[in-house]
Motif scaffolding. Structure first.
Motif, PDB file in Angstrom:
ATOM      1  N   GLN A  18       0.776  -1.098   0.010  1.00 47.08           N
ATOM      2  CA  GLN A  18      -0.060  -0.180   0.225  1.00 47.08           C
ATOM      3  C   GLN A  18       0.916   1.307   0.000  1.00 47.08           C
ATOM      4  OE1 GLN A  18      -2.752  -0.359   3.282  1.00 47.08           O
ATOM      5  NE2 GLN A  18      -3.331  -2.324   2.690  1.00 47.08           N
ATOM      6  N   GLY A  19       2.288   1.081   0.047  1.00 47.94           N
ATOM      7  CA  GLY A  19       3.052   2.132  -0.008  1.00 47.94           C
ATOM      8  C   GLY A  19       3.535   2.640   1.443  1.00 47.94           C
ATOM      9  N   GLN A  20       3.560   1.841   2.392  1.00 47.52           N
ATOM     10  CA  GLN A  20       3.740   2.318   3.609  1.00 47.52           C
ATOM     11  C   GLN A  20       5.266   2.088   3.749  1.00 47.52           C
ATOM     12  OE1 GLN A  20       1.846   3.445   6.569  1.00 47.52           O
ATOM     13  NE2 GLN A  20       3.951   3.863   7.349  1.00 47.52           N
ATOM     14  N   SER A  21       5.862   3.052   4.328  1.00 44.80           N
ATOM     15  CA  SER A  21       7.320   2.965   4.543  1.00 44.80           C
ATOM     16  C   SER A  21       7.523   2.572   5.856  1.00 44.80           C
ATOM     17  CB  SER A  21       8.118   4.484   4.654  1.00 44.80           C
ATOM     18  OG  SER A  21       7.798   5.127   3.702  1.00 44.80           O
ATOM     19  N   ILE A  22       8.522   1.068   5.955  1.00 44.05           N
ATOM     20  CA  ILE A  22       8.578   0.510   6.937  1.00 44.05           C
ATOM     21  C   ILE A  22       9.899   0.380   7.548  1.00 44.05           C
ATOM     22  CG2 ILE A  22       8.004  -1.872   8.088  1.00 44.05           C
ATOM     23  CD1 ILE A  22       5.632  -1.900   6.105  1.00 44.05           C
ATOM     24  N   LEU A  23      10.264   0.423   8.816  1.00 45.69           N
ATOM     25  CA  LEU A  23      11.698  -0.028   9.277  1.00 45.69           C
ATOM     26  C   LEU A  23      11.480  -1.250  10.140  1.00 45.69           C
ATOM     27  CD1 LEU A  23      14.674   0.310   9.636  1.00 45.69           C
ATOM     28  CD2 LEU A  23      14.434   2.028  11.242  1.00 45.69           C
ATOM     29  N   LEU A  24      11.791  -2.603   9.864  1.00 44.05           N
ATOM     30  CA  LEU A  24      11.574  -3.705  10.582  1.00 44.05           C
ATOM     31  C   LEU A  24      12.736  -4.463  11.121  1.00 44.05           C
ATOM     32  CD1 LEU A  24       9.818  -6.318  10.872  1.00 44.05           C
ATOM     33  CD2 LEU A  24      10.433  -7.083   8.649  1.00 44.05           C
TER      34      LEU A  24
END
Ligand SMILES: Nc1ncnc2c1ncn2[C@@H]1O[C@H](COP(=O)(O)OP(=O)(O)O)[C@@H](O)[C@H]1O
Ligand SMILES: [Mg+2]
Length: 231
Positions: free
Chosen positions: A181-187
């Motif tokens: 969906q375009g969410q920026s994520i730092l995992l």
């Protein structure tokens, strides 16, 4: 979008993170890997302001956020889901979600729809008291609460920790859906295999320092990754 530059964090005399550089570009899923004690959680905590860094800079869309109080960091667009999923136990699922949204103004109903579409399980259990949820449901609720703040960047600390494999699959399916969906994520993830399979870019930490970085395929073939997990 998120830029971390020469970030250092310590606990008294113990340096947990040393001069760390990291970036999360708009819409990407970036993984932070490393053995237990490598400094992954401290990095996230230093980025979100839960733990004050001793040096370095953290910028979001060019604005420095490392000196801001926590609520201002959330408002700037950073949401941190710490290890060990904290919901307010006596409240229901939906009360927890509404409470989280209360930190920001705007379209609550649309956001609730969005997180329920992501986690149908939570919709089924929305009137359930949070303290009675399973571990997997609590992890879903923790991510859903963070999403209620409409973050520019979502920081996730070991979302698979302590969960049964089938539940881990569900949680990661939701993370992949968010990424799409375009969410920026730092995992942050202990399970390098899962993380390298879904990320656009990964950093490998060893003793508070970045020892390798690259895309998933490159790092899978990188001996330094294995080494980082051996000590
Ligand atoms: N509250 C704390 N007080 C003192 N030392 C800590 C604390 N939290 C973490 N550390 C130390 O900082 C280092 C990095 O820890 P952490 O960031 O939790 O690593 P990871 O999340 O990669 O397992 C470790 O050596 C750990 O023992
Ligand atoms: Mg940790």
């Amino acid at each position: 979008m998120l830029h971390v530059s020469r970030l250092s964090a310590s606990y008294g005399a113990i340096t947990a993170v040393a001069e760390l550089d990291l970036a999360v570009a708009d819409g990407t899923l970036v993984a932070l890997l490393g053995a237990n004690g490598a400094g992954k959680s401290t990095t996230l905590r230093a980025i979100s302001g839960l733990h004050r860094p001793v040096a370095g800079s953290v910028t979001l869309d060019g604005a420095e956020i490392s000196a801001l109080p926590l609520h201002r960091v959330v408002r700037a667009g950073l949401a941190h889901v710490p290890e060990g999923r904290m919901a307010v136990a006596p409240l229901t699922v939906e009360e927890n979600l509404r409470l989280s949204r209360a930190a920001r103004r705007g379209a609550e109903a649309a956001l609730l729809d969005r997180v329920y579409a992501l986690f149908p399980r939570l919709k089924d259990r929305r009137q359930q008291v949070s303290g009675l949820l399973s571990g997997g449901e609590q992890q879903m609720l923790a991510i859903a609460r963070a999403m209620m703040t409409s973050p520019r960047v979502l920081l996730l600390d070991e979302p698979s920790m302590g969960l049964a494999p089938a539940i881990v699959d569900q949680v990661f399916a939701a993370i992949v859906a968010l990424h799409r969906q375009g969410q920026s994520i730092l995992l942050v993830e202990q399970n390098a295999e899962i993380a390298l399979g879904i990320c656009d870019h990964a950093y490998v930490l060893r003793r508070g320092r970045v020892v390798a970085q690259g895309d998933g395929a490159a790092l899978r073939a990188d001996a330094r990754v294995l080494e980082a997990y051996l000590s």
